[in-house]
Design a protein around this motif. Structure first.
Motif, short mmCIF file in Angstrom:
data_model
loop_
_atom_site.label_atom_id
_atom_site.label_comp_id
_atom_site.label_asym_id
_atom_site.label_seq_id
_atom_site.Cartn_x
_atom_site.Cartn_y
_atom_site.Cartn_z
N LEU A 148 15.72 25.83 17.32
CA LEU A 148 14.34 25.41 17.47
C LEU A 148 14.38 23.98 17.99
O LEU A 148 14.77 23.05 17.28
CB LEU A 148 13.60 25.47 16.13
CG LEU A 148 12.12 25.11 16.15
CD1 LEU A 148 11.33 26.08 17.02
CD2 LEU A 148 11.55 25.08 14.73
N LEU A 149 14.01 23.80 19.24
CA LEU A 149 14.19 22.52 19.92
C LEU A 149 12.90 21.71 19.96
O LEU A 149 11.81 22.27 20.15
CB LEU A 149 14.68 22.76 21.35
CG LEU A 149 15.99 23.54 21.48
CD1 LEU A 149 16.32 23.82 22.93
CD2 LEU A 149 17.12 22.81 20.80
N GLY A 150 13.03 20.40 19.79
CA GLY A 150 11.88 19.51 19.84
C GLY A 150 11.58 18.84 18.51
O GLY A 150 10.87 17.84 18.46
N ILE A 151 12.12 19.40 17.43
CA ILE A 151 11.92 18.80 16.11
C ILE A 151 12.92 17.66 15.91
O ILE A 151 13.95 17.59 16.58
CB ILE A 151 12.09 19.84 14.98
CG1 ILE A 151 13.49 20.47 15.06
CG2 ILE A 151 11.00 20.89 15.06
CD1 ILE A 151 13.84 21.33 13.87
N GLN A 152 12.61 16.79 14.96
CA GLN A 152 13.49 15.67 14.66
C GLN A 152 14.55 16.11 13.66
O GLN A 152 14.51 15.75 12.48
CB GLN A 152 12.68 14.50 14.11
CG GLN A 152 11.68 13.92 15.09
CD GLN A 152 10.98 12.70 14.55
OE1 GLN A 152 11.61 11.71 14.15
NE2 GLN A 152 9.66 12.73 14.53
N GLY A 153 15.48 16.90 14.15
CA GLY A 153 16.52 17.44 13.30
C GLY A 153 17.15 18.64 13.96
O GLY A 153 16.98 18.87 15.15
N VAL A 154 17.88 19.42 13.16
CA VAL A 154 18.56 20.60 13.67
C VAL A 154 18.12 21.81 12.85
O VAL A 154 18.25 21.80 11.62
CB VAL A 154 20.09 20.44 13.59
CG1 VAL A 154 20.79 21.75 13.93
CG2 VAL A 154 20.56 19.33 14.53
N ALA A 155 17.61 22.83 13.53
CA ALA A 155 17.20 24.07 12.86
C ALA A 155 17.58 25.25 13.74
O ALA A 155 17.37 25.22 14.95
CB ALA A 155 15.70 24.07 12.58
N ILE A 156 18.12 26.29 13.12
CA ILE A 156 18.49 27.51 13.83
C ILE A 156 17.82 28.70 13.16
O ILE A 156 17.87 28.83 11.92
CB ILE A 156 20.02 27.70 13.85
CG1 ILE A 156 20.66 26.63 14.74
CG2 ILE A 156 20.40 29.09 14.36
CD1 ILE A 156 22.17 26.73 14.83
N ILE A 157 17.20 29.53 13.96
CA ILE A 157 16.51 30.72 13.47
C ILE A 157 17.35 31.95 13.81
O ILE A 157 17.68 32.17 14.98
CB ILE A 157 15.11 30.85 14.09
CG1 ILE A 157 14.27 29.61 13.75
CG2 ILE A 157 14.42 32.12 13.61
CD1 ILE A 157 12.93 29.56 14.46
N CYS A 158 17.69 32.75 12.80
CA CYS A 158 18.48 33.96 13.00
C CYS A 158 17.61 35.20 12.83
O CYS A 158 16.53 35.15 12.23
CB CYS A 158 19.63 34.03 11.99
SG CYS A 158 20.79 32.65 12.08
N HIS A 159 18.08 36.32 13.34
CA HIS A 159 17.42 37.60 13.11
C HIS A 159 17.37 37.90 11.62
O HIS A 159 18.31 37.60 10.88
CB HIS A 159 18.21 38.73 13.78
CG HIS A 159 18.03 38.80 15.25
ND1 HIS A 159 16.96 39.42 15.84
CD2 HIS A 159 18.80 38.35 16.26
CE1 HIS A 159 17.08 39.35 17.16
NE2 HIS A 159 18.18 38.68 17.44
N GLY A 160 16.30 38.55 11.19
CA GLY A 160 16.25 38.99 9.80
C GLY A 160 17.36 39.96 9.46
O GLY A 160 17.87 39.99 8.34
N ALA A 161 17.77 40.75 10.46
CA ALA A 161 18.84 41.74 10.25
C ALA A 161 20.21 41.21 10.62
O ALA A 161 21.14 41.99 10.83
CB ALA A 161 18.53 43.00 11.07
N SER A 162 20.35 39.91 10.70
CA SER A 162 21.64 39.32 11.10
C SER A 162 22.77 39.76 10.17
O SER A 162 22.64 39.68 8.95
CB SER A 162 21.55 37.79 11.08
OG SER A 162 20.76 37.31 12.13
#
Length: 335
Positions: free
Chosen positions: A286-300
């Motif tokens: 998720l780009l643009g936030i002041q930090g680092v966040a990664i979104i994965c599939h619910g079924a990952s």
């Protein structure tokens, strides 16, 4: 030491898969990071017992008694559940106790919480999801992958700058080629928004803009103007392409296994199937936030969680968030 907060309660099979992915990451990736499993302590500890013995020196369990369900409305859930695993994990980064966040939970809730807790960098109009697509030659970042269904031209220009920084920092492309997804390469093609975006991108500084590209160019990573590293589009189109791409890959892999069962075990076939497996690419930043966040599939599966940890560590090491902030701070990334 890089500290990564992992939402242990977010996926379809939480916390079993998140714990398994964590164990894989601790065993297979370099010992330069610390994982914080955030969620219901009892459930996490029960899952960890299945992997005993386990070195707990690089692992911490952070209690978060509430869980945001997949079907809950994001803002309502965040307001009513301040002690959810999503909110608590992002709070660690806000407090400087963590460096990155990963979740396979409710995508809308993750995006809303990341924006509210970590805030956007000054000058960023909207956060965007960057989806990494495998191609015949090299991976291509498609942005937006689903965060913003309706976008104006200036927001799409923002996405181009966000994608360019990610391509430089994480994909290690010094001068990434940026393409605008369109129904043709000609300047007069496309919707009014796409045509306005094209005009703004041509005039923008700091970008290697290639012009309009077509859907087929994503698969090849090439267009007439050169190598394509980033493809810009709104989230409606980006998410539709992403879902189609994933299903096509699964279909091809299934057909290959059915038609040539004796071939599938060969090293070349294994490499091909690995290439088509989204688990190998972790999640989407998720780009643009002041930090680092990664979104994965619910079924990952666990492999996707492990690779999300790997990508998160790379994002932190490359100082991606700081570089995005610098790119927008001088106004150079603003249309």
């Amino acid at each position: 030491m890089i500290r990564i907060a992992l939402d242990a309660m977010g996926g379809d099979n939480a916390p079993r898969v998140e714990v398994e992915g964590t164990v894989m990451a601790l065993r297979e990736l370099p010992p330069t990071f610390h994982i914080q499993l955030v969620g219901r302590t009892g459930d996490i500890e029960a899952a960890l017992k299945q992997h005993a013995p386990l070195d707990r020196a690089r692992l911490e369990v952070v209690d978060a008694p509430e869980v945001v369900g997949m079907g809950e409305k994001p803002l309502t859930a965040l307001r009513s559940k301040p002690d959810s695993s999503i909110a608590v994990a992002l709070g660690l980064q806000k407090k400087g106790i963590s460096d990155a966040f990963i979740s396979a939970g409710n995508t809308g809730a993750v995006m809303a919480a990341a924006t509210l807790v970590l805030r956007l960098h000054a000058g960023v109009r909207r956060a965007a999801i960057g989806a990494v697509f495998p191609t015949a030659g090299h991976s291509v970042l498609v942005i937006d992958g689903g965060a913003n269904v309706d976008c104006d031209a200036r927001e799409l220009v923002n996405f181009a700058h966000l994608g360019a920084v990610y391509a430089r920092d994480v994909l290690e492309r010094p001068n990434p080629g940026i393409g605008l997804l369109n129904v043709g390469e000609e300047e007069e093609k496309g919707s009014a928004v796409v045509q306005e975006t094209h005009r703004l991108l041509k005039a923008a500084g700091g970008l290697h803009y290639l012009g309009s590209v077509e859907g087929r160019d994503i698969l090849t990573g090439q267009c007439r103007a050169g190598r394509v590293d980033v493809v810009v589009c709104d989230g409606f189109i980006g998410n539709a392409i992403l879902k189609f791409y994933e299903s096509a890959g699964r279909m091809f892999a299934g057909m290959l296994k059915q038609a040539f069962p004796d071939v599938v075990g060969r090293p070349e076939a294994k490499q091909l199937l690995k290439f088509l497996d989204y688990s190998e690419y972790g999640g989407a930043p998720l780009l643009g936030i002041q930090g680092v966040a990664i979104i994965c599939h619910g079924a990952s599966p666990a492999l996707a969680i492990m690779n999300a940890v790997r990508v998160a560590a790379q994002m932190v090491r490359s100082r991606l968030s700081q570089d995005i902030g610098a790119a927008f701070a001088g106004g150079g990334a603003l249309a």
